[in-house]
Design an enzyme around this catalytic site. Structure first.
Site, PDB file in Angstrom:
ATOM      1  CG  ASP A 194      -2.109  -0.868   1.101  1.00 40.75           C
ATOM      2  OD1 ASP A 194      -2.402  -1.283  -0.028  1.00 40.75           O
ATOM      3  OD2 ASP A 194      -2.769  -1.142   2.113  1.00 40.75           O
ATOM      4  CE  LYS A 216      -6.867  -0.509  -0.263  1.00 38.51           C
ATOM      5  NZ  LYS A 216      -7.688  -1.446   0.530  1.00 38.51           N
TER       6      LYS A 216
END
Length: 397
Positions: A194, A216
């Protein structure tokens, strides 16, 4: 003094420990980790040892040492504060041809406990001619080099782990990943990362490691959870060891449970390595305790990704009516609406608030305001928002 270093395999073997003080308290956990059946003989013992005895991890005979106590022992530790008792224990062990460590006198001891460190399947033990401080210094230097990756230790026998490891990388600073997390990351063939995972951790990986960007970004480019799950499972089924690397802890608003279920449903071996959650570590890095004696006795961690209203599962009215600390994650966009909901629930508008941005990193910033002004106060991702009396007790670190 010269010694012959050797590793003892003590699984299922009886080890006699005489004395229940701090030295025994430090040695016994390692003996238990080695699988030894520890028998402790001591009138009194430290809290650590008494707790281990209460849990059934060791057998504690609450009395002084007696001749014959070591008859069934494979290894003996004499760790009382009485040199005469230690000498008697060692003499009996010598007569029984059992190795004995005397904690009080290295020169009179037939065996030494070496300065020890373990990392990534490597066990390092150092002796320094009876100088424990020198041995510890060398041990620490070797351990630091292993942790940092400065000491190359390639594997030649043991295969890499299998499947997927779900690793929490901590709140931002690369040094705050756990040792287990770092150990598995060094063995990864694929890393699904991430954007909040520290870049420094990725920079240390070899060029042959596949790095999958699962970023994200808030309200921008988005990789679906289903795609992330599919990548992890597919790579694992190809026989590659996959590390899913996340900032903070993957099980605190990190969808870790969904990824765990995806692996289990696919029959892929999976290990969970918890990480330091930014919900607690972020405030702590700004000198803010989420609880403090005499100030607040409870705290709630809530996500602000969804604003107050029918879509939110958070009871904002109840949080507003309480007195505990409220810690908000992913709440920058909806902070004004959340502040209004808390005040509607009864939280005073002058309640102290601190916004901790980029917690634990060199770019950490702390902004101060009151609840009524939260919506108008500058805030950027990633931020941890602390609401409550403890927010005013932040320290300059």
């Amino acid at each position: 003094m010269s010694v012959y270093e050797i590793g003892l395999r003590l699984e299922g073997k009886t080890v006699l420990v005489v004395g229940g003080g701090t030295i025994a308290g430090r040695r016994v956990p390692r003996l238990l980790d080695a699988g030894a059946r520890v028998r402790l003989v001591a009138p009194e013992a430290t809290t650590t040892l008494s707790d281990l005895a209460a849990s059934g991890a060791l057998r504690w005979e609450r009395r002084g040492w007696r001749a014959g106590d070591g008859d069934d022992a494979w290894f003996v530790l004499a760790a009382t504060d009485d040199p005469a008792v230690n000498a008697a224990v060692a003499a009996e062990a010598e007569a029984l041809r059992t190795w004995c460590v005397r904690s009080d006198d290295a020169e009179a001891s037939d065996a030494w406990t070496l300065a020890h460190a373990a990392f990534d399947g490597i066990s390092v033990a150092v002796s320094a001619s009876g100088d424990p401080r020198r041995a510890a210094a060398v041990r620490d230097a070797v351990a630091a080099a292993l942790h940092a990756g400065d000491l190359d230790a390639p594997r030649s026998r043991r295969a890499r782990p299998a499947g997927v490891a779900l690793v929490g990388a901590g709140p931002g600073d690369a040094d705050l990943i756990t040792l287990r997390g770092l150990e598995l990351l060094r063995q990864a063939e694929v890393v699904v990362s991430d954007r909040l995972a520290p870049q420094e951790l990725l920079d240390m990986l070899g060029d042959d490691v596949e790095i999958v960007d699962a970023a994200k970004l808030p309200y921008g480019r988005h990789t679906t959870q289903e795609q992330i799950n599919a990548v992890m499972v597919e790579r694992a089924r190809e026989g590659k060891f996959v590390v899913r690397l996340k900032g903070g802890d993957g099980f605190v608003f990190g969808r870790g449970a969904e990824e765990l279920d995806a692996c289990l449903d696919a029959g892929v071996p999976v290990e969970v390595v918890p990480g330091l959650s930014s919900s607690i570590a972020g405030p702590a890095a700004a000198g803010i305790p989420v609880t403090e004696r005499g100030v607040v006795h409870d705290f709630t961690v809530a996500t602000g990704h969804v604003p107050p209203g029918p879509q939110s599962l958070v009871d904002w009215h109840a949080l507003g009516a309480g007195n505990g600390t409220v810690v908000l994650l992913m709440a920058v966009k909806n902070r004004a609406a959340i502040a209004a909901a808390l005040m509607e629930g009864g939280r005073p508008g002058d309640t102290p608030v601190r916004i901790v941005e980029n917690a634990t990193t060199k770019n950490q910033t702390v902004r101060e305001c009151e609840l009524s002004g939260l919506g108008a106060t500058e805030a950027h991702h990633p931020s941890v928002i602390v609401i409550g009396a403890v927010a005013a007790r932040g320290r300059e670190l």
